[in-house]
Design an enzyme around this catalytic site. Structure first.
Site, mmCIF file in Angstrom:
data_model
loop_
_atom_site.group_PDB
_atom_site.id
_atom_site.type_symbol
_atom_site.label_atom_id
_atom_site.label_comp_id
_atom_site.label_asym_id
_atom_site.label_seq_id
_atom_site.Cartn_x
_atom_site.Cartn_y
_atom_site.Cartn_z
ATOM 1 N N SER A 31 53.792 59.672 69.996
ATOM 2 C CA SER A 31 54.749 58.978 69.401
ATOM 3 C C SER A 31 56.057 58.547 70.206
ATOM 4 O O SER A 31 56.944 57.845 69.691
ATOM 5 C CB SER A 31 55.141 59.391 67.934
ATOM 6 O OG SER A 31 54.006 59.062 67.158
ATOM 7 N N LYS A 34 57.104 55.088 70.642
ATOM 8 C CA LYS A 34 57.844 54.242 69.915
ATOM 9 C C LYS A 34 59.111 53.986 70.328
ATOM 10 O O LYS A 34 59.809 53.137 70.094
ATOM 11 C CB LYS A 34 57.992 54.876 68.554
ATOM 12 C CG LYS A 34 56.640 55.035 67.820
ATOM 13 C CD LYS A 34 56.943 55.496 66.434
ATOM 14 C CE LYS A 34 55.352 55.520 65.538
ATOM 15 N NZ LYS A 34 54.583 56.691 65.973
ATOM 16 N N SER A 88 58.847 58.231 62.533
ATOM 17 C CA SER A 88 57.524 58.188 63.465
ATOM 18 C C SER A 88 56.455 57.420 62.637
ATOM 19 O O SER A 88 55.236 57.855 62.574
ATOM 20 C CB SER A 88 56.886 59.436 64.007
ATOM 21 O OG SER A 88 56.637 59.415 65.144
ATOM 22 N N LYS A 193 63.334 61.518 69.879
ATOM 23 C CA LYS A 193 61.977 61.229 69.340
ATOM 24 C C LYS A 193 61.118 62.229 69.658
ATOM 25 O O LYS A 193 60.986 62.842 70.593
ATOM 26 C CB LYS A 193 61.278 59.854 69.953
ATOM 27 C CG LYS A 193 60.429 59.250 69.793
ATOM 28 C CD LYS A 193 60.381 58.612 68.269
ATOM 29 C CE LYS A 193 59.188 58.412 67.482
ATOM 30 N NZ LYS A 193 58.656 59.700 66.943
#
Length: 242
Positions: A31, A34, A88, A193
């Site tokens: 992820s 993203k 997420s 993140k």
């Protein structure tokens, strides 16, 4: 003594690499994808107030991951971006790609074009969520990507919120940041993140200030519940000890 398989700590001001561990190996990035999704959506100047609807096409049939967004949920593009960066949320990230001009394929191409523009020759994206293990990069190139993302005020704001909430009809959907350090007042975090896939391990990228330096920290393929956060703490202790 870092437990992550790959790691890199970059001084944003000088470009000096302070820590590097297996930083050139190409690995799945889960992820962390993203962040690039967010950049190309913002680069396209799409209306963040435009109303979108979660469709069956947004359901994860590859990993069967859970979601807070049932099919039929209505939310704005900005709310989808917020959920993708804070929680997420995979359906939100897929929704951002599906509603990109030209659809998911065009969005993935824009992500790869952005990677090339940043000089990331070993970074590649197949889609917007990170669920596809063919989304790959190196720790060194992720540091460059995170540095670029840290210059987007919207990404700075959204990715560092400790928690969030959106309205959906008569219901409220609450969610927490997947990086618990965003709720720790001892950390000054400018971008965050996390990511996880079985083949990627637990991953984390952060922009933070430590020992008077603005840093990007990349930790990839960590195992154990607290390993990536433990590595972040070890890096902090080492820098402040210096």
């Amino acid at each position: 003594a870092l437990r992550s398989a790959s790691a890199l700590v970059l001084d944003q001001r000088t470009g000096e690499v302070l820590v590097a561990k297996d930083a050139e190996t190409v690995v799945p990035i889960a992820s962390l994808t993203k962040l690039m999704t967010a950049m190309v959506v913002l680069d396209a100047h799409l209306d963040l107030q435009e109303g979108l609807r979660v469709e069956k096409a947004d359901v994860d049939t590859l990993r069967h991951s859970k979601s807070r967004l049932p099919v039929g949920t209505r939310l704005t593009r900005g709310e989808a971006l917020l959920m993708a960066l804070v929680a997420s949320e995979n359906r939100a990230a897929h929704l951002l790609g599906r509603t990109f001009p030209g659809g998911m394929e065009a969005c993935a191409e824009a992500m790869n074009e952005k990677a090339r523009a940043l000089g990331l020759r070993r970074t590649h994206f197949e889609e917007t969520t990170g669920l596809d293990g063919r989304n790959v990069a190196t720790a060194r190139e992720l540091a460059v990507l995170a540095d670029a993302a840290s210059h987007y005020p919207t990404i700075q704001d959204f990715s560092t919120r400790g928690e969030g909430e959106i309205g959906s009809g008569r219901h409220r959907i609450a969610f927490m940041n997947t990086n618990g350090l965003t709720r720790n007042p001892r950390w000054q975090i400018g971008l965050s993140k996390t990511g996880y896939l079985e083949e990627a391990g637990k991953c984390l990228v952060m922009q933070t200030s430590l020992a008077g330096r603005a840093l990007v920290i990349v930790l990839l393929d960590s195992w154990g519940r607290y390993t990536r956060l433990g590595d972040a703490a070890r890096i902090r202790q080492w820098l402040e000890g210096r």
